[in-house]
Scaffold this motif. Structure first.
Motif, PDB file in Angstrom:
ATOM      1  N   ARG A 156       0.840  -1.214   0.000  1.00 54.51           N
ATOM      2  CA  ARG A 156       0.000   0.000   0.000  1.00 54.51           C
ATOM      3  C   ARG A 156       0.870   1.257   0.000  1.00 54.51           C
ATOM      4  O   ARG A 156       0.531   2.250  -0.655  1.00 54.51           O
ATOM      5  CB  ARG A 156      -0.919   0.007   1.215  1.00 54.51           C
ATOM      6  CG  ARG A 156      -2.090  -0.943   1.109  1.00 54.51           C
ATOM      7  CD  ARG A 156      -3.160  -0.595   2.119  1.00 54.51           C
ATOM      8  NE  ARG A 156      -2.597  -0.418   3.465  1.00 54.51           N
ATOM      9  CZ  ARG A 156      -3.276   0.076   4.497  1.00 54.51           C
ATOM     10  NH1 ARG A 156      -4.527   0.466   4.344  1.00 54.51           N
ATOM     11  NH2 ARG A 156      -2.708   0.179   5.683  1.00 54.51           N
ATOM     12  N   MET A 157       1.982   1.223   0.727  1.00 57.84           N
ATOM     13  CA  MET A 157       2.877   2.379   0.788  1.00 57.84           C
ATOM     14  C   MET A 157       3.448   2.697  -0.590  1.00 57.84           C
ATOM     15  O   MET A 157       3.439   3.859  -1.030  1.00 57.84           O
ATOM     16  CB  MET A 157       4.018   2.089   1.772  1.00 57.84           C
ATOM     17  CG  MET A 157       5.046   3.207   1.896  1.00 57.84           C
ATOM     18  SD  MET A 157       6.371   2.795   3.082  1.00 57.84           S
ATOM     19  CE  MET A 157       7.358   1.644   2.106  1.00 57.84           C
ATOM     20  N   TYR A 158       3.928   1.671  -1.289  1.00 58.07           N
ATOM     21  CA  TYR A 158       4.544   1.906  -2.602  1.00 58.07           C
ATOM     22  C   TYR A 158       3.513   2.291  -3.664  1.00 58.07           C
ATOM     23  O   TYR A 158       3.790   3.129  -4.520  1.00 58.07           O
ATOM     24  CB  TYR A 158       5.342   0.679  -3.043  1.00 58.07           C
ATOM     25  CG  TYR A 158       6.587   0.468  -2.226  1.00 58.07           C
ATOM     26  CD1 TYR A 158       7.511   1.487  -2.055  1.00 58.07           C
ATOM     27  CD2 TYR A 158       6.836  -0.754  -1.610  1.00 58.07           C
ATOM     28  CE1 TYR A 158       8.651   1.296  -1.288  1.00 58.07           C
ATOM     29  CE2 TYR A 158       7.975  -0.950  -0.837  1.00 58.07           C
ATOM     30  CZ  TYR A 158       8.876   0.076  -0.683  1.00 58.07           C
ATOM     31  OH  TYR A 158      10.005  -0.102   0.087  1.00 58.07           O
ATOM     32  N   THR A 159       2.335   1.689  -3.619  1.00 63.02           N
ATOM     33  CA  THR A 159       1.323   2.048  -4.610  1.00 63.02           C
ATOM     34  C   THR A 159       0.798   3.469  -4.355  1.00 63.02           C
ATOM     35  O   THR A 159       0.489   4.200  -5.302  1.00 63.02           O
ATOM     36  CB  THR A 159       0.159   1.040  -4.623  1.00 63.02           C
ATOM     37  OG1 THR A 159      -0.345   0.850  -3.297  1.00 63.02           O
ATOM     38  CG2 THR A 159       0.613  -0.295  -5.191  1.00 63.02           C
ATOM     39  N   ALA A 160       0.731   3.870  -3.069  1.00 60.60           N
ATOM     40  CA  ALA A 160       0.324   5.244  -2.754  1.00 60.60           C
ATOM     41  C   ALA A 160       1.387   6.229  -3.231  1.00 60.60           C
ATOM     42  O   ALA A 160       1.074   7.310  -3.751  1.00 60.60           O
ATOM     43  CB  ALA A 160       0.097   5.396  -1.249  1.00 60.60           C
ATOM     44  N   TYR A 161       2.660   5.857  -3.064  1.00 63.19           N
ATOM     45  CA  TYR A 161       3.749   6.719  -3.534  1.00 63.19           C
ATOM     46  C   TYR A 161       3.710   6.846  -5.055  1.00 63.19           C
ATOM     47  O   TYR A 161       3.885   7.939  -5.609  1.00 63.19           O
ATOM     48  CB  TYR A 161       5.098   6.153  -3.087  1.00 63.19           C
ATOM     49  CG  TYR A 161       6.278   6.987  -3.531  1.00 63.19           C
ATOM     50  CD1 TYR A 161       6.447   8.285  -3.049  1.00 63.19           C
ATOM     51  CD2 TYR A 161       7.215   6.489  -4.429  1.00 63.19           C
ATOM     52  CE1 TYR A 161       7.521   9.062  -3.445  1.00 63.19           C
ATOM     53  CE2 TYR A 161       8.293   7.257  -4.835  1.00 63.19           C
ATOM     54  CZ  TYR A 161       8.449   8.538  -4.336  1.00 63.19           C
ATOM     55  OH  TYR A 161       9.510   9.310  -4.751  1.00 63.19           O
ATOM     56  N   ALA A 162       3.459   5.724  -5.724  1.00 62.39           N
ATOM     57  CA  ALA A 162       3.362   5.739  -7.190  1.00 62.39           C
ATOM     58  C   ALA A 162       2.233   6.658  -7.640  1.00 62.39           C
ATOM     59  O   ALA A 162       2.377   7.425  -8.597  1.00 62.39           O
ATOM     60  CB  ALA A 162       3.139   4.318  -7.710  1.00 62.39           C
ATOM     61  N   ARG A 219       1.070   9.259  -6.082  1.00 58.04           N
ATOM     62  CA  ARG A 219       1.494  10.646  -5.858  1.00 58.04           C
ATOM     63  C   ARG A 219       2.344  11.166  -7.016  1.00 58.04           C
ATOM     64  O   ARG A 219       2.291  12.342  -7.352  1.00 58.04           O
ATOM     65  CB  ARG A 219       2.318  10.742  -4.573  1.00 58.04           C
ATOM     66  CG  ARG A 219       1.516  10.690  -3.285  1.00 58.04           C
ATOM     67  CD  ARG A 219       2.454  10.600  -2.087  1.00 58.04           C
ATOM     68  NE  ARG A 219       1.709  10.540  -0.841  1.00 58.04           N
ATOM     69  CZ  ARG A 219       1.829  11.416   0.149  1.00 58.04           C
ATOM     70  NH1 ARG A 219       2.665  12.438   0.049  1.00 58.04           N
ATOM     71  NH2 ARG A 219       1.138  11.288   1.269  1.00 58.04           N
ATOM     72  N   ARG A 220       3.141  10.281  -7.592  1.00 52.35           N
ATOM     73  CA  ARG A 220       4.048  10.686  -8.657  1.00 52.35           C
ATOM     74  C   ARG A 220       3.448  10.497 -10.052  1.00 52.35           C
ATOM     75  O   ARG A 220       4.125  10.722 -11.060  1.00 52.35           O
ATOM     76  CB  ARG A 220       5.374   9.928  -8.553  1.00 52.35           C
ATOM     77  CG  ARG A 220       6.114  10.199  -7.244  1.00 52.35           C
ATOM     78  CD  ARG A 220       7.563   9.811  -7.330  1.00 52.35           C
ATOM     79  NE  ARG A 220       8.312  10.683  -8.222  1.00 52.35           N
ATOM     80  CZ  ARG A 220       8.898  11.828  -7.842  1.00 52.35           C
ATOM     81  NH1 ARG A 220       8.793  12.243  -6.601  1.00 52.35           N
ATOM     82  NH2 ARG A 220       9.578  12.553  -8.713  1.00 52.35           N
ATOM     83  N   GLY A 221       2.212  10.049 -10.104  1.00 51.99           N
ATOM     84  CA  GLY A 221       1.551   9.875 -11.391  1.00 51.99           C
ATOM     85  C   GLY A 221       1.981   8.628 -12.134  1.00 51.99           C
ATOM     86  O   GLY A 221       1.824   8.546 -13.358  1.00 51.99           O
ATOM     87  N   ASP A 280       4.916   1.652 -13.667  1.00 48.56           N
ATOM     88  CA  ASP A 280       5.170   2.241 -14.978  1.00 48.56           C
ATOM     89  C   ASP A 280       5.136   3.763 -14.849  1.00 48.56           C
ATOM     90  O   ASP A 280       4.094   4.337 -14.544  1.00 48.56           O
ATOM     91  CB  ASP A 280       4.091   1.759 -15.954  1.00 48.56           C
ATOM     92  CG  ASP A 280       4.292   2.264 -17.372  1.00 48.56           C
ATOM     93  OD1 ASP A 280       5.094   3.192 -17.566  1.00 48.56           O
ATOM     94  OD2 ASP A 280       3.647   1.739 -18.285  1.00 48.56           O
ATOM     95  N   GLY A 281       6.291   4.408 -15.060  1.00 55.58           N
ATOM     96  CA  GLY A 281       6.314   5.861 -14.969  1.00 55.58           C
ATOM     97  C   GLY A 281       7.728   6.407 -15.048  1.00 55.58           C
ATOM     98  O   GLY A 281       8.706   5.694 -14.784  1.00 55.58           O
ATOM     99  N   ALA A 330       1.643   6.123   4.262  1.00 54.37           N
ATOM    100  CA  ALA A 330       0.620   6.627   3.339  1.00 54.37           C
ATOM    101  C   ALA A 330       1.235   7.073   2.014  1.00 54.37           C
ATOM    102  O   ALA A 330       0.542   7.637   1.165  1.00 54.37           O
ATOM    103  CB  ALA A 330      -0.142   7.785   3.977  1.00 54.37           C
ATOM    104  N   GLY A 331       2.543   6.819   1.838  1.00 55.73           N
ATOM    105  CA  GLY A 331       3.192   7.115   0.558  1.00 55.73           C
ATOM    106  C   GLY A 331       4.065   8.349   0.550  1.00 55.73           C
ATOM    107  O   GLY A 331       4.583   8.735  -0.505  1.00 55.73           O
ATOM    108  N   ASP A 332       4.277   8.982   1.711  1.00 54.08           N
ATOM    109  CA  ASP A 332       5.119  10.179   1.780  1.00 54.08           C
ATOM    110  C   ASP A 332       6.583   9.742   1.919  1.00 54.08           C
ATOM    111  O   ASP A 332       7.172   9.804   3.004  1.00 54.08           O
ATOM    112  CB  ASP A 332       4.688  11.051   2.965  1.00 54.08           C
ATOM    113  CG  ASP A 332       5.440  12.377   3.012  1.00 54.08           C
ATOM    114  OD1 ASP A 332       6.219  12.649   2.077  1.00 54.08           O
ATOM    115  OD2 ASP A 332       5.249  13.133   3.984  1.00 54.08           O
ATOM    116  N   LEU A 333       7.163   9.313   0.815  1.00 58.46           N
ATOM    117  CA  LEU A 333       8.510   8.725   0.831  1.00 58.46           C
ATOM    118  C   LEU A 333       9.598   9.651   0.303  1.00 58.46           C
ATOM    119  O   LEU A 333      10.780   9.307   0.359  1.00 58.46           O
ATOM    120  CB  LEU A 333       8.525   7.436  -0.009  1.00 58.46           C
ATOM    121  CG  LEU A 333       7.893   6.199   0.614  1.00 58.46           C
ATOM    122  CD1 LEU A 333       7.736   5.106  -0.425  1.00 58.46           C
ATOM    123  CD2 LEU A 333       8.723   5.703   1.781  1.00 58.46           C
TER     124      LEU A 333
END
Length: 355
Positions: free
Chosen positions: A132-138, A140-142, A166-167, A332-335
């Motif tokens: 969940r952390m990595y997908t939330a970070y992804a 955030r970055r589009g 993918d990005g 929550a993805g704030d990495l």
């Protein structure tokens, strides 16, 4: 060393001319390659031009200081020299970073694999938290994410999960996440309030092109089976799930996310190519590990890289000694703060190795 950067500027101007040439625009592959090179050179050329202008301005200020006896002009020249020397130093540091050898995989998409380690069900729940952390970070970055394979537990944890990211810049920002992640918290099933320590491993693999990893179809054993979820419940009743075994290495990749056999096979082969490329890279890097090992670690999945402490709301990255007291935000993805610090430490180590 910076005087030689004129060759970069010459090439940049040459690319500008080619990009405006209708013949280049008509060839999509050529145009894309020219644009890629142009984009890579642009920050170097901009910094070089600023450095060159700064040197010229400094020379002019020093010449004024030597030639004039006017008090106000001398004070002005001295102020310009002081500011110019500081700016020149900043530009030189920036150029050193820009001229560091590029990781050829930085522009690639990635395959992330997370596996629950020691700790049983609690480790599987932690693996789910990391997913969940990595997908939330992804998000955030589009970046776009897509599950390749998933093995769930009865309580909603993940024994293991593989997914594509993918990005732009995905590998360059996620590559330092490979390693063992540790969690310290009181499990929901713990009646006496004791803190348990569990772990999960993360592997971040650059997506490999077919031309990079040549797989002989004769080396593959491909089996089909029915997709199933936690507890053996069938996701669908057709044998659409795919298991690919690479006979020379014994690597096994399963994919059951799609309802189509062909799509599952395509995803499984992507993962297999990435793993084989990673294996080759690991062999090569082990031979020169002592020469090139960066400050942020080797990326070995057995190396403990980070601890997530719930009672103290603390996240600690052990490679660079960074501790943040914002566990909830990180999960929550704030990495970015952690990743930016890791990138900075890696650059500093590489700059030190060049000196």
């Amino acid at each position: 060393m910076f005087e030689n950067l004129q060759v970069f500027e010459n090439r940049y101007e040459e690319l500008n001319a080619k990009l405006y040439d209708p013949a280049s625009a008509a060839d999509r592959e050529l145009f894309a390659a020219l644009m890629k090179e142009h984009k890579e050179l642009e920050p170097i050329v901009e910094a070089y031009r600023a450095w060159r202008q700064c040197r010229q301005d400094l020379a002019g200020a020093r010449e004024l200081l030597e030639d004039t006896h006017d008090r106000d002009l001398r004070e002005l020249a001295q102020e310009e020299i002081k500011e110019g020397e500081g700016k020149l130093q900043e530009l030189e540091e920036r150029l050193k970073v820009l001229l560091l050898p590029k990781d050829p995989n930085d522009g690639k998409n990635v395959i992330v694999e997370i596996r629950g380690g020691t700790g049983g069900e609690e480790a599987a729940l932690f693996a789910y938290d990391l997913y969940r952390m990595y997908t939330a970070y992804a998000e955030r970055r589009g970046w776009r994410t897509e599950i390749v394979s998933l093995n769930e537990t009865e309580l909603g944890g993940f024994k293991e999960v593989s997914f594509l990211v993918d990005g732009e810049g995905a590998y360059s920002r996620l590559k330092f996440e490979s390693g063992a992640h540790r969690v310290q918290r009181v499990p929901e099933t713990e009646t006496q309030g004791r803190i348990h320590t569990s772990a999960a491993t993360v592997a971040v693999l650059p997506e490999a092109e077919e031309v990079e990893v040549d797989i002989d179809p004769k080396d593959l054993q491909i089996d089909t089976f029915r997709s199933s979820g936690a507890g053996g419940q069938h996701i669908n009743k057709t044998s659409s799930a795919i298991r690919v075994t690479h006979l020379p290495t014994g690597m096994v990749v399963e994919c059951q996310d799609e309802r189509s056999q062909y799509k599952n096979k395509d995803k499984a082969l992507k993962v297999l190519r990435a793993r084989l490329l990673d294996q080759e890279r690991a062999k090569a890097s082990s031979q020169i590990a002592q020469e090139r090992k960066s400050q942020v670690g080797s990326g070995d999945r057995s190396e403990r890289i980070r601890t997530y402490n719930f009672p103290q709301s603390r996240v600690t990255d052990h490679r660079i000694g960074l501790t943040l007291y914002k566990l909830e935000e990180v999960l929550a993805g704030d990495l970015d703060e952690i990743i930016d610090s890791l990138i900075a430490a890696d650059r500093a180590a590489k700059l030190e190795a060049q000196e």
